[in-house]
Design a protein around this motif. Structure first.
Motif, short mmCIF file in Angstrom:
data_model
loop_
_atom_site.label_atom_id
_atom_site.label_comp_id
_atom_site.label_asym_id
_atom_site.label_seq_id
_atom_site.Cartn_x
_atom_site.Cartn_y
_atom_site.Cartn_z
N ILE A 104 -6.28 3.40 10.32
CA ILE A 104 -5.28 4.04 11.20
C ILE A 104 -5.57 5.53 11.36
N ILE A 105 -5.81 6.21 10.23
CA ILE A 105 -6.00 7.66 10.33
C ILE A 105 -7.34 7.99 10.99
N GLY A 106 -8.31 7.09 10.86
CA GLY A 106 -9.57 7.29 11.57
C GLY A 106 -9.37 7.23 13.07
N GLN A 107 -8.52 6.31 13.52
CA GLN A 107 -8.20 6.21 14.94
C GLN A 107 -7.47 7.45 15.42
N TYR A 108 -6.54 7.94 14.61
CA TYR A 108 -5.83 9.16 14.99
C TYR A 108 -6.80 10.33 15.12
N TRP A 109 -7.64 10.51 14.11
CA TRP A 109 -8.57 11.64 14.11
C TRP A 109 -9.50 11.58 15.33
N ASP A 110 -10.02 10.39 15.61
CA ASP A 110 -10.93 10.22 16.76
C ASP A 110 -10.21 10.43 18.08
N SER A 111 -8.88 10.21 18.10
CA SER A 111 -8.10 10.41 19.32
C SER A 111 -7.62 11.84 19.49
N GLY A 112 -7.98 12.70 18.56
CA GLY A 112 -7.57 14.10 18.64
C GLY A 112 -6.22 14.37 18.03
N ILE A 113 -5.69 13.41 17.26
CA ILE A 113 -4.41 13.60 16.59
C ILE A 113 -4.70 14.16 15.20
N LYS A 114 -4.47 15.45 15.00
CA LYS A 114 -4.85 16.12 13.77
C LYS A 114 -3.65 16.52 12.90
N HIS A 115 -2.46 16.07 13.30
CA HIS A 115 -1.24 16.41 12.56
C HIS A 115 -0.50 15.11 12.23
N LEU A 116 -0.24 14.88 10.95
CA LEU A 116 0.48 13.70 10.51
C LEU A 116 1.73 14.10 9.73
N VAL A 117 2.77 13.30 9.86
CA VAL A 117 3.98 13.46 9.05
C VAL A 117 3.93 12.35 8.01
N ALA A 118 3.58 12.69 6.78
CA ALA A 118 3.33 11.71 5.73
C ALA A 118 4.60 11.45 4.94
N LEU A 119 5.03 10.19 4.92
CA LEU A 119 6.28 9.81 4.27
C LEU A 119 6.08 8.57 3.41
N ARG A 120 6.91 8.43 2.40
CA ARG A 120 6.89 7.17 1.65
C ARG A 120 7.31 6.03 2.55
N GLY A 121 8.39 6.22 3.28
CA GLY A 121 8.87 5.21 4.21
C GLY A 121 10.06 4.44 3.66
N ASP A 122 10.88 3.95 4.58
CA ASP A 122 12.03 3.13 4.20
C ASP A 122 11.59 1.70 3.93
N PRO A 123 12.32 0.98 3.07
CA PRO A 123 11.98 -0.42 2.82
C PRO A 123 12.08 -1.25 4.10
N PRO A 124 11.23 -2.26 4.26
CA PRO A 124 11.33 -3.14 5.43
C PRO A 124 12.69 -3.84 5.45
N GLU A 125 13.06 -4.33 6.61
CA GLU A 125 14.34 -5.02 6.76
C GLU A 125 14.41 -6.20 5.77
N GLY A 126 15.54 -6.30 5.09
CA GLY A 126 15.74 -7.36 4.11
C GLY A 126 15.45 -6.95 2.69
N TYR A 127 14.90 -5.73 2.50
CA TYR A 127 14.59 -5.22 1.16
C TYR A 127 15.54 -4.06 0.83
N GLN A 128 15.97 -4.02 -0.42
CA GLN A 128 16.92 -3.00 -0.83
C GLN A 128 16.26 -1.72 -1.33
N SER A 129 15.03 -1.82 -1.80
CA SER A 129 14.37 -0.64 -2.34
C SER A 129 12.88 -0.68 -2.02
N PHE A 130 12.25 0.48 -2.15
CA PHE A 130 10.82 0.59 -1.88
C PHE A 130 10.01 -0.05 -2.99
N ALA A 131 8.96 -0.77 -2.59
CA ALA A 131 8.00 -1.32 -3.54
C ALA A 131 6.61 -1.11 -2.96
N PRO A 132 5.67 -0.56 -3.72
CA PRO A 132 4.33 -0.32 -3.19
C PRO A 132 3.69 -1.61 -2.71
N HIS A 133 2.99 -1.52 -1.60
CA HIS A 133 2.24 -2.66 -1.08
C HIS A 133 1.04 -2.90 -1.99
#
Length: 309
Positions: A104-133
């Motif tokens: 994903i980030i390789g595609q961004y970089w190649d597309s000229g997207i050089k700024h990312l907002v890096a977040l842990r992220g919210d749990p997917p729908e149906g999950y109560q808490s974050f769990a690492p993939h």
């Protein structure tokens, strides 16, 4: 008609705050990717409405579990191709392996997207808490370290003036922000809040903890009180009693609600500007008029060279 008591130069008269014309502010805007062609048209109209204000960047969110991954990439790429704006793509740890993130980030970089907002992220729908993939990242610090090793991205991160709901303590929360900075983050953007003192106290605590990167206040104009109440429960933001009182019985009166919302957000931003704040990040919810009016109050005016192509 005789008019007197008009406040100038950022002073206060009769309780009215106005922008200090000598204190130029910078703004950025957050959008979410539209889910249909009709909404895409409205979204682009909102973007075009705000573009002449010359934002530092415009960011595009990333749904829980990567649910809007393709739409996010398509939108930031379109912004890069068709406007003079600087796009920033949200990226989360949820629902992706390290290999998928690298692609994903390789595609961004190649597309000229050089700024990312890096977040842990919210749990997917149906999950109560974050769990690492499996095969993914344990949190935003690992994600930031990975991003900086692969490419020299500008990396913005989130922070919580009223403490992250999953944090053990306010000190642990501040310490984690420091770890994000040490990993390579160049800017922190706060979760929305309504009391300027909450933000100012948070910044003081962060500086005392050795955090030196800009901490930009995230401003959310109240387009819907019920939505704000829902959002606040999810992220731990306190909704003051005075705010509840202001929006009582306005659910079916959008014209009045918008006037009140513009007043509240403008007052909040002007108080922060008077305290020395010069950067503001607006959560637009893909609507331009309220945000535009607040920016106007802060002294921003259209710049023709920032209009989209």
């Amino acid at each position: 008609m005789i008019m007197s008591g008009i406040p100038v130069e950022g002073t206060e008269s009769s309780g009215l705050l106005v922008a200090n014309p000598s204190s130029r502010v910078d703004v950025s805007f957050e959008f979410f990717p539209p889910t249909s062609d009709a909404l895409a048209e409205k979204h682009w109209q909102a973007l075009e409405r705000l573009a002449p204000l010359g934002p530092k960047f415009v960011s595009v969110t990333y749904g829980a579990g990567g649910s809007t991954r393709e739409r996010t990439h398509a939108l930031v790429s379109k912004i890069r191709r068709e406007t003079t704006l600087e796009p920033a793509a949200h990226l989360t740890c949820v629902g992706a392996t390290r290999e998928e993130i690298e692609e994903i980030i390789g595609q961004y970089w190649d597309s000229g997207i050089k700024h990312l907002v890096a977040l842990r992220g919210d749990p997917p729908e149906g999950y109560q808490s974050f769990a690492p993939h499996p095969g993914g990242f344990s949190g935003s610090v690992e994600l930031i370290e990975f991003l900086k090793k692969k490419h020299d991205f500008e990396v913005s991160v989130g922070c919580y003036p009223e403490i992250h709901p999953d944090a053990r303590s306010s000190l642990a929360d501040i310490d984690y922000l420091k770890r994000k900075m040490d990993a390579g983050a160049t800017r922190a953007i706060t979760q929305f809040f309504f009391d300027p003192e909450v933000y100012l106290r948070f910044v003081d605590r962060a500086r005392a903890h050795g955090i030196t990167i800009p901490i930009v206040p995230g401003i959310l104009p109240v387009t819907s009180y019920s939505k704000i109440h829902q959002f606040s429960k999810q992220c731990g933001t306190q909704v003051p009693a005075w705010l509840t009182h202001l929006f009582e019985e306005l659910d079916d009166d959008p014209a009045t609600r918008n006037l009140v919302a513009a007043m509240v957000a403008s007052e909040q931003c002007l108080q922060l500007q008077r305290a020395g704040v010069r950067d503001f990040h607006f959560y637009t919810l893909n609507r331009a008029d309220l945000v535009y009016s607040v920016c106007h109050t802060l002294g921003l005016r259209p710049q023709k060279d920032n209009i989209t192509d």
